[in-house]
Design an enzyme around this catalytic site. Sequence first.
Site, mmCIF file in Angstrom:
data_model
loop_
_atom_site.group_PDB
_atom_site.id
_atom_site.type_symbol
_atom_site.label_atom_id
_atom_site.label_comp_id
_atom_site.label_asym_id
_atom_site.label_seq_id
_atom_site.Cartn_x
_atom_site.Cartn_y
_atom_site.Cartn_z
ATOM 1 N N SER A 575 69.647 -34.483 24.425
ATOM 2 C CA SER A 575 69.874 -35.538 23.440
ATOM 3 C C SER A 575 69.666 -36.898 24.090
ATOM 4 C CB SER A 575 71.300 -35.449 22.895
ATOM 5 O OG SER A 575 71.625 -36.579 22.116
ATOM 6 N N TYR A 588 80.745 -35.093 23.861
ATOM 7 C CA TYR A 588 79.366 -34.725 23.541
ATOM 8 C C TYR A 588 78.397 -35.332 24.551
ATOM 9 C CZ TYR A 588 74.984 -34.474 20.879
ATOM 10 O OH TYR A 588 73.697 -34.243 20.492
#
Length: 698
Positions: A575, A588
């Site tokens: 990501s 995250y």
Amino acid sequence: MTAQTRLLESRWDDEHAATLDEPGKLLYRSNLLGADKRITNYGGGNTSAKVMEIDPLSGQTVKVLWVKGSGGDVGTIKIDGFATLYQDKLEALKGIYQGVADEDRMVGFLPHCTFNLNPRAASIDTPLHGFVPFTHVDHMHPDAIIAIAASKNSRELTAKIFGSEIGWLPWRRPGFQLGLDLEAFVKANPAAKGVVLESHGLFTWADDAKDCYLLTLEIINKAIAWFAKETEGKTIFGGAVSKALPAEERRAIAARLMPEIRGRIGTGERKLGHFDDQDAVLEFVNSKSLQPLGALGTSCPDHFLRTKIRPLIVDFDPAKPDVDAVLVGLDKALEAYRADYTRYYEACRHDNSPAIRDPNPVIFLVPGVGMFSFAKDKATARIAGEFYVNAINVMRGASTVSEYQGLPEQEAFDIEYWLLEEAKLQRMPKPKSLAGRVAIVTGGAGGIGRATADRLMAEGACVVLADIDADALDRTVADFRKRHGADAVRSAQLDVTREDAVIKAFAETCVEFGGADILVSNAGIASSAPVEDTTLAMWDKNISILATGYFLVSREAFRLFRRQGLGGNIVFVASKNGLASSPNASAYCTAKAAEIHLARCLALEGADAGIRVNTVNPDAVLRGSKIWTGEWREQRAASSKIEVDDLEEHYRKRSMLKLNVFPEDIAEAIYFLASDLSAKSTGNIINVDAGNAQSFPR
């Protein structure tokens, strides 16, 4: 009742047939016959009809031969799969035929007989149908008939079972002369309804489509019933000398052996595998006759063109199952097989023979375990296995009532290396970029995973979709099977945080495809909360799935890749957040950063074995994404102080290129890294985020 003794049943529907013209009835009959592998194998056999048509040039009514075109399959053929030829022009070719040595030249004249500019190429079997003076002709390869045809006394057996109803012709390679032989037989035996071709198959004929179909079933059923009676109570294949291992143990052994075999035979061209342990296979591999019958080779040309003339029998004792010992002896066994295949080639070759092809075996027989088949793609490997099951059924029948005989090596060679067969191979389309490769895609039922699998399959890869969501997985696999074919995709319900489940998923991949080449680690979740509100459970869940999960699947991939010795390819879907921090997402972001650094570590470790590891960093891929369907979407909207419905437009405007990012965009980057297009790249990161200066790799 077994598959060998169960009689065929008619599936002809008069009401449906009444709606069809003559070509339509030919198609209907063909599909019915090809739907049962006991009648003919995939791609084998042929059907035809002589139909009165209006000649587009003269306006006159002419007789046209409709016959299955080159390379077709009667079970799945469509109306455009039939070649059409002027019957009178085909007959006229007899006037220029100069004998058996002229057969290959005659094939070049078939296009000159084409009716109505039909682009479908006529097959080598065309004269076999055209010269039989009946309207409808079936040429099938039923196991029960080939068991007769491959028996030492096949002529006597044919007469004993069928009387004068079915005749017999000695072996001859398919072509113009065999067509003339069939014509001569019919003229000399006007009451005959068909003929058994030695070591080949069955011809039947009639002047009505339904009558021809029913006759074909009738003749095959007579053979099935005769064999059932003659073999009842008799010892099959000399009796069993080995006992089949339990099903779970058979699959475990297959999972260990198949990647090892694949690695040894796939250095020149990647191969995919198929495992078969059905009862017919186990009966043969556990039998006393395994070695002598296996060495004789197959008989029917359609069989050995798919399977090679003989299999490799693996030295394995199921009573003392030592897989490590098999692995130690595998190189020597393969070397011996290649040497024997080279001997066969050199002993039989002609001055103008094509160069020797891949000398590796296609069929591997393992006592107590079953059969492995390997080929350039999954469908071809599966079909090769099906053909060898046909060969087993033939050997079963022939060796029980007579003495089985394989086709002589020279005859086998002359078909395998036939110049016309070589020309057909040369016309095959170029393999796609990922042909022969297997990819495992975790998170495969989500937006990015689904798009990635679709892209990889479009390039010829087979894909195992792994996902924890069983319902989404089932829907995705069903869709892909319709679009890419059942052979291209398998599924594994997988929780990537469970070590045992990961190990099992890779083992099942090995059984289904023979191994793997690509891992796309894409399983993911997302969470958002200020650090003081981040619970330990939330932290652990992110680390467990996004870090530990990626470690577990990568470790198993490394183990498999090293066993195969063919290199390997891992692509992490990380990501933008792994490089650029975001507020209220510490768990995250940290887990995604761990993924990126793990990929770098693995790139260092895998380089010596040709294992490449790269990363794709998406950003704001909302469409089809599971992680954007729940709280994450609401939390990111709240973090940016915008409405949920405005989120996609917000991310578009935020990007440097002012573009939305879609799953297909990520899939394209993954394909690049998974393919040979990036063969010299490892340890790299590709951002697919429409431009974000914060996430520029440094």
